[in-house]
Write a protein that holds these residues in place. Structure first.
Motif, PDB file in Angstrom:
ATOM      1  N   SER A  53     -10.867   1.170  -6.886  1.00 38.01           N
ATOM      2  CA  SER A  53     -10.227   1.069  -7.812  1.00 38.01           C
ATOM      3  C   SER A  53      -8.681   1.198  -7.945  1.00 38.01           C
ATOM      4  O   SER A  53      -8.568   1.673  -7.333  1.00 38.01           O
ATOM      5  CB  SER A  53     -10.132   2.048  -9.180  1.00 38.01           C
ATOM      6  OG  SER A  53      -9.581   2.181  -9.886  1.00 38.01           O
ATOM      7  N   ASP A  54      -7.768   0.199  -8.413  1.00 37.32           N
ATOM      8  CA  ASP A  54      -6.067   0.243  -8.141  1.00 37.32           C
ATOM      9  C   ASP A  54      -5.757   1.578  -9.392  1.00 37.32           C
ATOM     10  O   ASP A  54      -4.186   1.624  -8.664  1.00 37.32           O
ATOM     11  CB  ASP A  54      -5.667  -1.141  -8.936  1.00 37.32           C
ATOM     12  CG  ASP A  54      -5.935  -1.328 -10.248  1.00 37.32           C
ATOM     13  OD1 ASP A  54      -7.549  -1.111 -10.623  1.00 37.32           O
ATOM     14  OD2 ASP A  54      -5.345  -1.923 -11.158  1.00 37.32           O
ATOM     15  N   GLN A  55      -6.520   1.957  -9.916  1.00 39.08           N
ATOM     16  CA  GLN A  55      -5.698   3.088 -10.432  1.00 39.08           C
ATOM     17  C   GLN A  55      -7.298   4.368 -10.638  1.00 39.08           C
ATOM     18  O   GLN A  55      -7.665   4.926 -11.569  1.00 39.08           O
ATOM     19  CB  GLN A  55      -5.908   3.092 -11.708  1.00 39.08           C
ATOM     20  CG  GLN A  55      -4.535   2.334 -11.992  1.00 39.08           C
ATOM     21  CD  GLN A  55      -4.031   1.869 -13.554  1.00 39.08           C
ATOM     22  OE1 GLN A  55      -4.713   1.972 -14.659  1.00 39.08           O
ATOM     23  NE2 GLN A  55      -2.657   0.914 -13.276  1.00 39.08           N
ATOM     24  N   GLU A  62       0.898   0.175  -9.475  1.00 37.76           N
ATOM     25  CA  GLU A  62      -0.244   1.126  -9.617  1.00 37.76           C
ATOM     26  C   GLU A  62      -0.465   2.455 -10.271  1.00 37.76           C
ATOM     27  O   GLU A  62       1.152   2.741 -10.085  1.00 37.76           O
ATOM     28  CB  GLU A  62      -1.235   1.309  -8.420  1.00 37.76           C
ATOM     29  CG  GLU A  62      -0.315   1.586  -7.252  1.00 37.76           C
ATOM     30  CD  GLU A  62      -0.636   2.181  -5.434  1.00 37.76           C
ATOM     31  OE1 GLU A  62      -1.726   1.645  -5.859  1.00 37.76           O
ATOM     32  OE2 GLU A  62       0.049   2.255  -4.870  1.00 37.76           O
ATOM     33  N   LEU A 112       4.481  -3.704  -6.383  1.00 43.46           N
ATOM     34  CA  LEU A 112       2.764  -3.313  -6.030  1.00 43.46           C
ATOM     35  C   LEU A 112       2.650  -2.453  -7.807  1.00 43.46           C
ATOM     36  O   LEU A 112       3.678  -1.477  -7.852  1.00 43.46           O
ATOM     37  CB  LEU A 112       2.402  -2.579  -5.260  1.00 43.46           C
ATOM     38  CG  LEU A 112       0.786  -1.776  -5.222  1.00 43.46           C
ATOM     39  CD1 LEU A 112      -0.321  -3.252  -5.448  1.00 43.46           C
ATOM     40  CD2 LEU A 112       0.211  -1.257  -3.813  1.00 43.46           C
ATOM     41  N   PRO A 129      -8.660   4.259  -3.618  1.00 43.84           N
ATOM     42  CA  PRO A 129      -7.882   2.747  -4.057  1.00 43.84           C
ATOM     43  C   PRO A 129      -8.668   2.337  -3.352  1.00 43.84           C
ATOM     44  O   PRO A 129      -9.655   2.113  -2.569  1.00 43.84           O
ATOM     45  CB  PRO A 129      -6.334   3.791  -3.032  1.00 43.84           C
ATOM     46  CG  PRO A 129      -6.519   4.489  -3.050  1.00 43.84           C
ATOM     47  CD  PRO A 129      -8.054   5.333  -3.240  1.00 43.84           C
ATOM     48  N   LEU A 130      -8.349   0.519  -4.104  1.00 43.73           N
ATOM     49  CA  LEU A 130      -9.319  -0.444  -3.654  1.00 43.73           C
ATOM     50  C   LEU A 130      -8.731  -0.906  -1.803  1.00 43.73           C
ATOM     51  O   LEU A 130      -9.940  -1.031  -0.911  1.00 43.73           O
ATOM     52  CB  LEU A 130      -8.745  -1.844  -3.824  1.00 43.73           C
ATOM     53  CG  LEU A 130      -8.773  -2.091  -6.119  1.00 43.73           C
ATOM     54  CD1 LEU A 130      -8.253  -3.029  -6.393  1.00 43.73           C
ATOM     55  CD2 LEU A 130     -10.452  -2.633  -5.634  1.00 43.73           C
ATOM     56  N   ASN A 171      -1.562  -5.907  -8.800  1.00 47.14           N
ATOM     57  CA  ASN A 171      -2.360  -4.241  -8.681  1.00 47.14           C
ATOM     58  C   ASN A 171      -2.765  -3.971  -7.623  1.00 47.14           C
ATOM     59  O   ASN A 171      -3.392  -2.869  -6.754  1.00 47.14           O
ATOM     60  CB  ASN A 171      -3.661  -4.327  -9.855  1.00 47.14           C
ATOM     61  CG  ASN A 171      -4.013  -4.806 -10.170  1.00 47.14           C
ATOM     62  OD1 ASN A 171      -4.764  -6.283  -9.648  1.00 47.14           O
ATOM     63  ND2 ASN A 171      -5.264  -4.996 -10.887  1.00 47.14           N
ATOM     64  N   ASP A 172      -2.972  -5.097  -6.286  1.00 47.04           N
ATOM     65  CA  ASP A 172      -3.741  -5.636  -4.759  1.00 47.04           C
ATOM     66  C   ASP A 172      -2.705  -5.141  -4.350  1.00 47.04           C
ATOM     67  O   ASP A 172      -1.878  -5.621  -3.689  1.00 47.04           O
ATOM     68  CB  ASP A 172      -4.375  -6.793  -5.100  1.00 47.04           C
ATOM     69  CG  ASP A 172      -5.933  -6.801  -3.367  1.00 47.04           C
ATOM     70  OD1 ASP A 172      -5.256  -6.138  -3.397  1.00 47.04           O
ATOM     71  OD2 ASP A 172      -6.757  -7.002  -4.313  1.00 47.04           O
TER      72      ASP A 172
END
Length: 304
Positions: free
Chosen positions: A131-133, A197, A195, A102-103, A225-226
């Protein structure tokens, strides 16, 4: 069959399976689509059987092609593990290690771990993808996928890394303006930030106290998404946030955020590392997993 496939042929076929098309395979291998198609035809001729049905809009593996991919992947893993063992006996870890994470967690905690591991094992080439996913990425592209939270049904094997709770928080200025909520239901009447995600229902928050469970649909005018953006908005007093302990523990300690509803528990979001199998992992992957676990034990840094 007129001949047998070697490891190069199996790796080529697995690349097609992972890529999903001859065009994408060509991009990964640095070949033109026609060159990929020609190589596939040569492999099928060598084996005397059709491996992929290319008449459909999407590539469809035949039974023989699917069997070769399934059994071939197992053989490749065993073969690579054997070569790794031989290299280790000659003097250290070698090879490539690809990790997806994850980011926010990847930036803050995983990047330093991976850099230190590469420093200790200079012959290991490391690639970290944030990645956010992460779970929506093709798992076969990575040796390790770091995941936070509930793990849905998967053929991946989970390895525990660290405990991680989730807290409902807001800034002191927000609490002064709107007051302290007394129950989860109060959140439905207050500005919240969600959020987005892993394709989860981000605005439905779950709570428990003993045997009592509550779920509340929060009203969200801000979403992202962050996780770092969510955290910053919370600190700025723009709404109530539900965030992982690893991300906001320091803010609670310094008073930038205030924990709300401390007697109510939200579902944990423990940190796990996912691999394709438990046995037969390359030595570098096993060593990295042990190194990663050691950096979060006996207590993760957010609970130090």
């Amino acid at each position: 069959m007129t001949d047998t496939a070697d490891t190069t042929d199996i790796r080529f076929l697995l690349t097609i399976q992972q890529s999903g098309s001859l065009v994408a395979t060509g991009r990964r291998l640095g070949l033109s689509p026609s060159a990929v198609s020609q190589r596939l035809q040569q492999l099928e001729k060598k084996l005397g059987t059709r491996l992929i049905d290319r008449t459909a809009r999407k590539l469809q593996f035949t039974d023989e092609g699917a069997l070769l991919c399934q059994r071939g992947a197992e053989l490749i893993e065993q073969f690579d593990a054997l070569l790794d063992e031989l290299q280790v006996r000659r003097g250290g870890l070698v090879g490539n290690l690809k990790v997806n994470a994850p980011l926010g967690f990847g930036r803050k905690y995983l990047a330093p771990v991976m850099a230190d591991f590469q420093r200790d094992h200079p012959n290991v080439d490391i690639a970290l993808t944030l990645s956010d996913q992460p779970l929506t990425e093709t798992a076969d592209r990575f040796d390790v996928v770091v995941h936070i939270g509930e793990l849905r049904a998967s053929n991946l094997v989970g390895h525990a890394i660290a405990p991680n709770a989730r807290f409902v928080c807001a800034s002191p200025a927000f609490v002064k303006r709107f007051g302290m909520p007394e129950s989860p239901q109060d959140l439905a009447q207050l500005p919240c930030i969600v959020l987005q995600e892993n394709k989860e229902d981000a605005s439905l928050w779950h709570f428990s106290k003993g045997r009592t469970s509550r779920s509340v649909r929060v009203a969200s005018r801000l979403a992202c998404n962050d996780g770092d953006v969510i955290r910053r908005w919370g600190i700025e007093g723009r709404g109530i946030i539900l965030r992982s302990e690893w991300d906001i523990a320091d803010d609670i300690r310094t008073g930038a955020l205030v924990r709300l509803l401390p007697s109510w528990k939200t579902p944990d979001a423990n940190v796990v590392a996912l691999t394709r199998s438990r046995a037969g992992l390359p030595r570098r992957t096993r060593e990295f997993m042990q190194f990663l676990q050691s950096r979060f034990r006996p207590q993760p840094p957010w609970r130090s």
